[in-house]
Design an enzyme around this catalytic site. Structure first.
Site, PDB file in Angstrom:
ATOM      1  N   LYS A 125       0.668  -1.211   0.238  1.00  0.00           N
ATOM      2  CA  LYS A 125       0.157   0.170   0.450  1.00  0.00           C
ATOM      3  C   LYS A 125       1.040   1.193   0.137  1.00  0.00           C
ATOM      4  O   LYS A 125       0.073   2.418  -0.620  1.00  0.00           O
ATOM      5  CB  LYS A 125      -0.740   0.065   1.386  1.00  0.00           C
ATOM      6  N   ASP A 165     -10.392   3.482   2.108  1.00  0.00           N
ATOM      7  CA  ASP A 165     -10.615   2.515   3.173  1.00  0.00           C
ATOM      8  C   ASP A 165     -11.390   3.055   4.199  1.00  0.00           C
ATOM      9  O   ASP A 165     -12.196   2.602   5.027  1.00  0.00           O
ATOM     10  CB  ASP A 165      -9.263   1.887   3.786  1.00  0.00           C
ATOM     11  N   TYR A 175     -13.792  -9.583  10.516  1.00  0.00           N
ATOM     12  CA  TYR A 175     -14.901 -10.535  10.019  1.00  0.00           C
ATOM     13  C   TYR A 175     -15.128 -11.328   9.660  1.00  0.00           C
ATOM     14  O   TYR A 175     -15.934 -12.083   9.648  1.00  0.00           O
ATOM     15  CB  TYR A 175     -15.650  -9.764   9.213  1.00  0.00           C
TER      16      TYR A 175
END
Ligand code: ATR
Length: 281
Positions: free
Chosen positions: A67, A103, A219
């Site tokens: 990133k 994001d 998650y």
């Protein structure tokens, strides 16, 4: 072969659910195109960008560990990417290769969808962790006017992060969490604790207001120990899957010209995949 080729690149990348997300949208809107999973090791990054134009990529997503490393390969980055010092979405604009970061849009979109009105009277947030996801959460929450307390095991990392975001953001150790929760309207976990295969997140929510919202960016599983505990206290809870769904919207729109919807079908598709691949999730 289609010429509308987009990608997600990272290392490792096998676990990424982005191909499932974007392929669902391509099919739903009948768009001819592809979204491919690329395992690019750090030493292969220069070569990837050297052949980018020739390969015909229309853009893609970037994930760990690239990133930050992609930034020198781009012609420009947008204000969100600059604020976060990281890029997760690449696209062409007038012949220039651009980088952005969706994001924090994903983070806020998920909260807005799953806890409508969460920020109407929210003044203070407590964030656990000081990693990549923390940055997106801080950026999103300060943009909505909240004061943010970052609590991390390694306080120096929390301090370094707080220093980049100005006076609204303070840094603390995990021992401060109990006292900070008493004033918090929102609690966000951005650590990896509570994820399947990681140690549990041990936290006492006794001081948290019942009206507070609790969000876990983890998650897998969808309902983490933190969310279970928060529900039992009567708090509204938000799981982490929606952040993945919402961060994908802007990239798909830029590459394929259609703003995609986050439907219950799409969510169910990902939930089924998570449950099928992770026993206990
Ligand atoms: P990144 O998001 O940058 O990839 P990470 O290594 O996944 O970072 O870790 C995310 C967060 O989980 C970090 O804030 C980390 O705390 P440290 O900065 O002190 O390492 C936190 N974390 C991971 N394991 C932890 C543990 N056992 N106890 C407390 N915090 C932990």
């Amino acid at each position: 072969m289609t010429s509308n080729r987009a990608f997600v690149m990272g290392h490792p990348i096998a676990h990424s659910r982005s191909p499932m997300l974007h392929t669902y949208w391509l099919e739903r809107y009948g768009i001819e195109g592809s979204y491919e999973r690329l395992d690019i090791a750090p030493e292969a990054l220069d070569g990837f960008f050297a052949g980018f134009r020739e390969a015909g990529w229309i853009g893609g997503n970037v994930t760990v560990p690239h990133k930050m490393a992609v930034i020198p390969h781009l012609d420009g980055i947008d204000a969100e990417a600059r604020a976060m010092g990281a890029v997760n979405t690449i696209w062409w604009k007038d012949g220039a290769l651009m980088g952005g970061n969706t994001d924090s849009l994903g983070f806020l979109g998920n909260l807005d969808e799953c806890a409508p009105g969460w920020d109407a009277s929210a003044g203070r947030a407590v964030i656990l962790g000081a990693g990549g996801a923390t940055r997106a959460a801080i950026h999103g929450l300060t943009s909505r006017g909240l004061d943010v307390a970052i609590c991390n095991r390694t306080v120096a990392k929390a301090e370094a992060l707080a220093g980049q975001f100005g006076k609204r953001v303070t840094a603390h150790g995990l021992d401060a969490v109990g006292a900070l929760l008493a004033d918090a309207d929102l609690l966000v976990n951005t650590t990896s604790l509570g994820m399947i295969g990681q140690p549990p997140l041990e936290i006492d929510l006794a001081t948290l207001k019942a009206g507070a919202v609790v969000h876990d960016v983890v998650y897998v599983p969808l309902e983490t120990g933190l969310l279970k505990q928060a529900k039992a206290r009567g708090c509204r809870t938000v799981d982490g899957l929606g952040m993945l769904l919402h961060q994908g919207v802007d990239g798909f729109r830029r590459w394929f010209g259609q703003t995609p919807e986050i439907t219950q079908d799409l969510r169910a598709l990902l939930v089924d995949d998570i449950r099928a691949k992770t026993p206990g999730a």
